[in-house]
Design a protein around this motif. Structure first.
Motif, PDB file in Angstrom:
ATOM      1  N   UNK A   1     -31.708  36.533  17.414  1.00  0.00           N
ATOM      2  CA  UNK A   1     -32.044  37.817  18.013  1.00  0.00           C
ATOM      3  C   UNK A   1     -31.051  38.886  17.621  1.00  0.00           C
ATOM      4  N   UNK A   2     -31.520  40.136  17.651  1.00  0.00           N
ATOM      5  CA  UNK A   2     -30.651  41.281  17.376  1.00  0.00           C
ATOM      6  C   UNK A   2     -30.868  42.322  18.463  1.00  0.00           C
ATOM      7  N   UNK A   3     -29.792  42.717  19.130  1.00  0.00           N
ATOM      8  CA  UNK A   3     -29.824  43.820  20.079  1.00  0.00           C
ATOM      9  C   UNK A   3     -29.473  45.091  19.326  1.00  0.00           C
ATOM     10  N   UNK A   4     -30.309  46.119  19.494  1.00  0.00           N
ATOM     11  CA  UNK A   4     -30.047  47.370  18.781  1.00  0.00           C
ATOM     12  C   UNK A   4     -30.311  48.563  19.685  1.00  0.00           C
ATOM     13  N   UNK A   5     -29.712  49.689  19.298  1.00  0.00           N
ATOM     14  CA  UNK A   5     -29.877  50.920  20.065  1.00  0.00           C
ATOM     15  C   UNK A   5     -30.937  51.800  19.422  1.00  0.00           C
ATOM     16  N   UNK A   6     -31.828  52.307  20.240  1.00  0.00           N
ATOM     17  CA  UNK A   6     -32.841  53.245  19.748  1.00  0.00           C
ATOM     18  C   UNK A   6     -32.363  54.690  19.894  1.00  0.00           C
ATOM     19  N   UNK A   7     -31.238  54.885  20.606  1.00  0.00           N
ATOM     20  CA  UNK A   7     -30.658  56.213  20.824  1.00  0.00           C
ATOM     21  C   UNK A   7     -29.289  56.293  20.159  1.00  0.00           C
TER      22      UNK A   7
ATOM     23  N   UNK B   1     -21.396  50.436  25.992  1.00  0.00           N
ATOM     24  CA  UNK B   1     -20.605  49.813  27.060  1.00  0.00           C
ATOM     25  C   UNK B   1     -21.371  48.622  27.611  1.00  0.00           C
ATOM     26  N   UNK B   2     -20.671  47.526  27.839  1.00  0.00           N
ATOM     27  CA  UNK B   2     -21.266  46.371  28.491  1.00  0.00           C
ATOM     28  C   UNK B   2     -21.610  45.206  27.595  1.00  0.00           C
ATOM     29  N   UNK B   3     -21.289  45.262  26.312  1.00  0.00           N
ATOM     30  CA  UNK B   3     -21.660  44.156  25.426  1.00  0.00           C
ATOM     31  C   UNK B   3     -21.011  42.824  25.809  1.00  0.00           C
ATOM     32  N   UNK B   4     -19.734  42.782  26.172  1.00  0.00           N
ATOM     33  CA  UNK B   4     -19.164  41.482  26.560  1.00  0.00           C
ATOM     34  C   UNK B   4     -19.835  40.888  27.797  1.00  0.00           C
ATOM     35  N   UNK B   5     -20.334  41.751  28.672  1.00  0.00           N
ATOM     36  CA  UNK B   5     -21.015  41.261  29.874  1.00  0.00           C
ATOM     37  C   UNK B   5     -22.373  40.686  29.483  1.00  0.00           C
ATOM     38  N   UNK B   6     -23.067  41.364  28.590  1.00  0.00           N
ATOM     39  CA  UNK B   6     -24.335  40.840  28.089  1.00  0.00           C
ATOM     40  C   UNK B   6     -24.136  39.482  27.437  1.00  0.00           C
TER      41      UNK B   6
ATOM     42  N   UNK C   1     -32.417  37.631  28.842  1.00  0.00           N
ATOM     43  CA  UNK C   1     -32.655  38.908  28.148  1.00  0.00           C
ATOM     44  C   UNK C   1     -32.636  40.117  29.075  1.00  0.00           C
ATOM     45  N   UNK C   2     -33.425  40.079  30.142  1.00  0.00           N
ATOM     46  CA  UNK C   2     -33.580  41.275  30.966  1.00  0.00           C
ATOM     47  C   UNK C   2     -32.287  41.649  31.668  1.00  0.00           C
ATOM     48  N   UNK C   3     -31.604  40.659  32.222  1.00  0.00           N
ATOM     49  CA  UNK C   3     -30.341  40.954  32.909  1.00  0.00           C
ATOM     50  C   UNK C   3     -29.308  41.515  31.941  1.00  0.00           C
ATOM     51  N   UNK C   4     -29.238  40.938  30.750  1.00  0.00           N
ATOM     52  CA  UNK C   4     -28.285  41.416  29.744  1.00  0.00           C
ATOM     53  C   UNK C   4     -28.613  42.841  29.312  1.00  0.00           C
ATOM     54  N   UNK C   5     -29.892  43.090  29.024  1.00  0.00           N
ATOM     55  CA  UNK C   5     -30.283  44.431  28.590  1.00  0.00           C
ATOM     56  C   UNK C   5     -30.090  45.466  29.692  1.00  0.00           C
ATOM     57  N   UNK C   6     -30.484  45.127  30.913  1.00  0.00           N
ATOM     58  CA  UNK C   6     -30.317  46.080  32.011  1.00  0.00           C
ATOM     59  C   UNK C   6     -28.869  46.520  32.140  1.00  0.00           C
TER      60      UNK C   6
END
Length: 286
Positions: free
Chosen positions: A47-53, A58-63, A106-111
């Motif tokens: 998987x790849x997490x990416x920004x659309x904006x 902030x928060x990547x280590x928590x994710x 996924x959802x908790x990490x993204x939120x």
């Protein structure tokens, strides 16, 4: 590197968020019915997490902690650091591991990343809007209950400093305290007599300044004063204690407020009203 914040229990936060999503303790709860019924137990995803904006991250280590809690062997690669500015389309994180674990987290990490990056991004906008002044941007206690440490962490990533963390680390004399005490200076005096080290006093009139200082205020919060009044207040204080402008500060007004010579400008909307950043997570089966 382990993510730590004083006063914040990352493991407990992650577990509580996942338990809430999984319905732990509720009739029929305790599992991800969709992932378990559709995805084979042995399936693996990348998987790849990416920004659309364009955002401040902030928060990547928590994710990452969310994913690793459900799959301790998951390979998580952080591609940027918290506090970095990225352009739309930037990759933030790569993942490889158990597919069910990835989908459940996924959802908790993204939120979490969306919320904290939204705060960091708005904070950076306010810092830039202040212009080339010596004033420092502060956050406030207007945070979501249970998320204060994370939200104040996010404002730091955006370039602000933290105001007091809670009710315990400084006294803040506000209008309701003054109403009971009878005056601002009496309220300050009571806090000093009680042995409080840092006493912040809110004033909304120039004539309250000298009595508050004489009583021992160590910091003045100049509440809802227009720029011309702030300049007079700063001149009167003359550097004896730090001064803070607060109340109704917006991106359109903060430059003029910061230019009055105050030491700090506090903005509640950094944590109260920041929109979530648009961040996605796309998976591929392996």
């Amino acid at each position: 590197m382990t993510f730590t914040l004083p006063g914040f229990d990352l493991e407990a936060f992650v577990r509580a968020a996942l338990d809430e999503d999984l319905g732990v303790g509720l009739p029929g709860g305790g599992h991800d019915v969709t992932a378990e019924s559709v995805i084979p137990a042995e399936a693996r995803f990348s998987g790849v997490m990416d920004s659309r904006d364009a955002i401040v991250v902030a928060g990547l280590p928590i994710a990452a902690a969310f994913f690793r809690t459900l799959d301790s062997a998951m390979n998580v690669e952080l591609l940027v650091e918290d506090g970095e500015e990225v352009e739309p389309g930037a990759d933030l994180m790569r993942l490889t591991g158990n597919a069910r674990a990835m989908l459940t987290a996924e959802r908790s990490a993204l939120n979490t990343v969306q919320h904290l990056s939204g705060i960091a991004t708005m904070t950076r906008e306010y810092v830039r809007a202040m212009g080339k002044t010596s004033a420092v941007l502060l956050d406030t206690r207007k945070t979501i209950p249970g998320l204060r440490h994370l939200e104040k962490y996010a404002t730091r990533q955006g370039g602000a400093q933290n105001h007091r963390m809670g009710l315990w680390d400084a006294a803040m004399i506000k209008d309701n305290h003054i109403l009971v005490a009878g005056s601002a200076d009496e309220a300050v005096r009571r806090a000093r007599d009680a042995g409080v080290g840092q006493v912040i006093c809110e004033v909304d009139r120039i004539d309250q300044i000298e009595p508050a200082l004489a009583a021992g205020a160590s910091h003045l919060l100049l509440d809802n004063m227009p720029p011309e009044t702030l300049r007079k207040a700063v001149a009167l204080v003359a550097g004896r204690v730090p001064t803070e402008a607060s109340g109704g500060v917006t991106l359109a007004t903060i430059a003029a407020i910061a230019a009055t010579g105050v030491d700090y400008v506090s903005v509640g909307r950094l944590t109260q009203s920041a929109p979530a950043a648009d961040i996605g997570l796309d998976f591929n089966p392996l």
